[in-house]
Motif scaffolding. Structure first.
Motif, PDB file in Angstrom:
ATOM      1  N   LEU A  68       0.831  -1.207   0.000  1.00 47.29           N
ATOM      2  CA  LEU A  68       0.000   0.000   0.000  1.00 47.29           C
ATOM      3  C   LEU A  68       0.865   1.256   0.000  1.00 47.29           C
ATOM      4  O   LEU A  68       0.552   2.236  -0.699  1.00 47.29           O
ATOM      5  N   LEU A  69       1.958   1.224   0.752  1.00 45.06           N
ATOM      6  CA  LEU A  69       2.860   2.385   0.764  1.00 45.06           C
ATOM      7  C   LEU A  69       3.447   2.621  -0.628  1.00 45.06           C
ATOM      8  O   LEU A  69       3.579   3.764  -1.077  1.00 45.06           O
ATOM      9  N   ALA A  70       3.794   1.526  -1.311  1.00 42.80           N
ATOM     10  CA  ALA A  70       4.348   1.669  -2.669  1.00 42.80           C
ATOM     11  C   ALA A  70       3.307   2.290  -3.599  1.00 42.80           C
ATOM     12  O   ALA A  70       3.615   3.180  -4.407  1.00 42.80           O
ATOM     13  N   TRP A  71       2.056   1.871  -3.477  1.00 44.24           N
ATOM     14  CA  TRP A  71       0.990   2.464  -4.307  1.00 44.24           C
ATOM     15  C   TRP A  71       0.789   3.928  -3.954  1.00 44.24           C
ATOM     16  O   TRP A  71       0.532   4.761  -4.826  1.00 44.24           O
ATOM     17  N   ARG A  72       0.893   4.245  -2.671  1.00 43.51           N
ATOM     18  CA  ARG A  72       0.733   5.655  -2.274  1.00 43.51           C
ATOM     19  C   ARG A  72       1.795   6.521  -2.965  1.00 43.51           C
ATOM     20  O   ARG A  72       1.485   7.580  -3.508  1.00 43.51           O
ATOM     21  N   ARG A  73       3.033   6.042  -2.968  1.00 40.39           N
ATOM     22  CA  ARG A  73       4.110   6.810  -3.626  1.00 40.39           C
ATOM     23  C   ARG A  73       3.840   6.948  -5.121  1.00 40.39           C
ATOM     24  O   ARG A  73       4.125   7.959  -5.730  1.00 40.39           O
ATOM     25  N   ARG A  74       3.279   5.902  -5.719  1.00 38.55           N
ATOM     26  CA  ARG A  74       3.047   5.908  -7.159  1.00 38.55           C
ATOM     27  C   ARG A  74       1.872   6.821  -7.550  1.00 38.55           C
ATOM     28  O   ARG A  74       1.885   7.436  -8.604  1.00 38.55           O
ATOM     29  N   LEU A  75       0.836   6.888  -6.703  1.00 36.95           N
ATOM     30  CA  LEU A  75      -0.417   7.519  -7.139  1.00 36.95           C
ATOM     31  C   LEU A  75      -0.633   8.942  -6.626  1.00 36.95           C
ATOM     32  O   LEU A  75      -1.182   9.786  -7.356  1.00 36.95           O
ATOM     33  N   VAL A  76      -0.244   9.206  -5.377  1.00 36.02           N
ATOM     34  CA  VAL A  76      -0.606  10.509  -4.795  1.00 36.02           C
ATOM     35  C   VAL A  76       0.157  11.631  -5.507  1.00 36.02           C
ATOM     36  O   VAL A  76       1.357  11.528  -5.756  1.00 36.02           O
ATOM     37  N   GLY A  77      -0.589  12.690  -5.856  1.00 31.81           N
ATOM     38  CA  GLY A  77      -0.011  13.804  -6.598  1.00 31.81           C
ATOM     39  C   GLY A  77      -0.146  13.642  -8.108  1.00 31.81           C
ATOM     40  O   GLY A  77       0.205  14.545  -8.861  1.00 31.81           O
ATOM     41  N   HIS A  78      -0.672  12.502  -8.546  1.00 35.51           N
ATOM     42  CA  HIS A  78      -0.831  12.227  -9.978  1.00 35.51           C
ATOM     43  C   HIS A  78      -2.309  12.245 -10.370  1.00 35.51           C
ATOM     44  O   HIS A  78      -3.176  12.065  -9.519  1.00 35.51           O
ATOM     45  N   PRO A  79      -2.579  12.434 -11.667  1.00 41.35           N
ATOM     46  CA  PRO A  79      -3.980  12.425 -12.095  1.00 41.35           C
ATOM     47  C   PRO A  79      -4.620  11.053 -11.852  1.00 41.35           C
ATOM     48  O   PRO A  79      -3.950  10.024 -11.948  1.00 41.35           O
ATOM     49  N   LEU A  80      -5.916  11.090 -11.553  1.00 40.50           N
ATOM     50  CA  LEU A  80      -6.666   9.844 -11.343  1.00 40.50           C
ATOM     51  C   LEU A  80      -6.801   9.125 -12.680  1.00 40.50           C
ATOM     52  O   LEU A  80      -7.379   9.671 -13.624  1.00 40.50           O
ATOM     53  N   ALA A  81      -6.256   7.933 -12.772  1.00 37.68           N
ATOM     54  CA  ALA A  81      -6.331   7.161 -14.020  1.00 37.68           C
ATOM     55  C   ALA A  81      -6.232   5.687 -13.659  1.00 37.68           C
ATOM     56  O   ALA A  81      -5.648   5.332 -12.623  1.00 37.68           O
ATOM     57  N   ILE A  82      -6.801   4.838 -14.527  1.00 30.24           N
ATOM     58  CA  ILE A  82      -6.773   3.403 -14.238  1.00 30.24           C
ATOM     59  C   ILE A  82      -5.319   2.939 -14.239  1.00 30.24           C
ATOM     60  O   ILE A  82      -4.604   3.129 -15.222  1.00 30.24           O
ATOM     61  N   PRO A  83      -4.854   2.356 -13.136  1.00 36.05           N
ATOM     62  CA  PRO A  83      -3.440   1.985 -13.061  1.00 36.05           C
ATOM     63  C   PRO A  83      -3.145   0.683 -13.801  1.00 36.05           C
ATOM     64  O   PRO A  83      -4.019  -0.161 -13.956  1.00 36.05           O
ATOM     65  N   ASP A  84      -1.903   0.560 -14.249  1.00 33.28           N
ATOM     66  CA  ASP A  84      -1.427  -0.721 -14.770  1.00 33.28           C
ATOM     67  C   ASP A  84      -1.194  -1.628 -13.580  1.00 33.28           C
ATOM     68  O   ASP A  84      -0.466  -1.269 -12.661  1.00 33.28           O
ATOM     69  N   LEU A  85      -1.806  -2.795 -13.599  1.00 32.09           N
ATOM     70  CA  LEU A  85      -1.651  -3.702 -12.463  1.00 32.09           C
ATOM     71  C   LEU A  85      -0.681  -4.816 -12.836  1.00 32.09           C
ATOM     72  O   LEU A  85      -0.870  -5.475 -13.856  1.00 32.09           O
ATOM     73  N   PRO A  86       0.343  -5.029 -12.020  1.00 29.18           N
ATOM     74  CA  PRO A  86       1.264  -6.139 -12.312  1.00 29.18           C
ATOM     75  C   PRO A  86       0.547  -7.472 -12.099  1.00 29.18           C
ATOM     76  O   PRO A  86      -0.406  -7.554 -11.328  1.00 29.18           O
TER      77      PRO A  86
END
Ligand code: MG
Length: 367
Positions: A68-86
């Motif tokens: 969850l922390l890794a996702w927070r770093r990846r997403l917060v501050g960025h536009p809302l968009a469907i993420p690429d899921l590994p």
């Protein structure tokens, strides 16, 4: 729309009473309710509840919260968009991917004023569902099954495999008698039988018009499942055998199953399940969407997924929040006469109840 925050709360979901399967009795599950916030004030929700038999307690908590922390770093501050899921490498990665994707789709769908299901396909408003009965004594199982039939459920799913084969046959007979001929009867052995046991019991169950038997033998041994399907004479479904897209493809290629049970929590996301469902359908394999016995948040996401599949999808295993003490929602998911409907509000359409979350919280929120 910019994502301004991603936070979560760990909760201990308690079953209303211990839920028995051939793998034991479940009393509670550790789950994480995830929230994504946007600059416009939209909140999207998701849930991560890994069913981990290898990791529990602190190890599970740190695996999930690291993700969850890794996702927070990846997403917060960025536009809302469907993420690429590994493609997930573990149950915790799959569960967290599912939670993140659900929360993003919830926020996007709220922004567009449409149900989340509309971002996955052509949604139908209502999804027929089965009732789920644990591995209880014959009289209790028959009574619960009769109540489910009277409540209008089109199908009943009964847990089997934790007692001698003859006792299970008698129990199935009691349940069939209780529900009458019109209600579909599904069995779930959760991998309890050896292949020779499965091949012995399945023909004895055939007179009770079994819709399918889920996971008769342990996952991971494709040839055994193929043999049991060939010899057993009852449609076979795979559930625990499917923890990755590659495993599903292998099952379909080996003609090992008649039905696949897809759990977005285990497979790591809703859109992935839509693609896998289409793949199964192209080779004539039925698809059933089920919850993972998580709270109403994850179950709502699975409901939207089921609603996005074609109308001939068999009843799905989504009426499961009643097994819990509380679904964590402010308003329960709509269920009437064996049919669940999408909530009226856009997006996921549900909201976790802050006071209920506080009651079930297991540790301090992540920083
Ligand atoms: Mg199952």
């Amino acid at each position: 729309m910019i994502i301004t925050a991603l936070h979560w709360q760990a909760v201990s979901l308690r079953f209303a009473r211990p839920f028995a399967t051939s793998r034991g009795r479940m009393r509670d599950s550790r789950s994480w309710i995830v929230t994504i916030e946007t600059a416009e004030g939209i909140r999207g929700y998701g849930e991560a509840m890994p069913r981990c038999e290898v990791a529990s307690g602190d190890r599970l908590t740190s695996a999930v919260e690291d993700e969850l922390l890794a996702w927070r770093r990846r997403l917060v501050g960025h536009p809302l968009a469907i993420p690429d899921l590994p493609v997930p490498r573990s149950p915790s990665e799959a569960a967290v991917s599912f939670a993140i994707e659900t929360a993003v789709l919830d926020a996007l769908a709220q922004h567009q004023g449409v149900p989340l299901a509309a971002l996955l396909g052509e949604p139908r408003p209502a999804v027929p569902v089965n009732a789920t009965i644990g591995s209880s004594e014959p009289e209790d199982a028959a009574r619960e099954a009769a109540q489910a039939a009277a409540a209008g459920f089109p199908a009943v799913k009964l847990k089997v495999g934790d007692r001698p084969l003859t006792a299970d046959v008698a129990r199935v007979a009691a349940v069939r008698e209780a529900i009458g001929p019109a209600v579909a009867l599904r069995l779930d052995a959760n991998g309890a039988w050896r292949p020779d046991e499965a091949v012995a019991i399945l023909p004895a169950l055939a007179p009770y018009q079994i819709d399918y038997v889920e996971q008769p033998v342990r996952p991971g041994r494709l040839a055994e499942l193929v043999w049991v399907r060939k010899e057993g004479g009852i449609p076979i479904a795979a559930d625990e055998s499917i923890t990755s897209p590659a495993q599903l493809v292998a099952l379909l290629a080996a003609e090992a199953v008649d039905v696949v049970v897809l759990k977005p929590m285990a497979l790591g996301g809703l859109r992935r399940c839509v693609a896998l469902a289409q793949l199964a359908r192209t080779v004539g394999v039925r698809v059933v969407i089920t919850s993972s016995l998580e709270s109403g948040v994850g179950t709502a996401a699975a409901l939207h997924l089921a609603a996005a599949l074609p109308a001939d999808t068999p009843p799905c295993g989504l009426a499961t929040t009643g097994l819990l003490e509380h679904d964590l929602l402010t308003v329960p998911l709509p269920l009437d006469r064996g049919v669940m409907t999408l909530p009226d509000r856009p997006g996921l359409g549900v909201q976790p109840d802050a006071r209920v979350l506080a009651r079930y919280r297991v540790r301090k929120d992540a920083p």
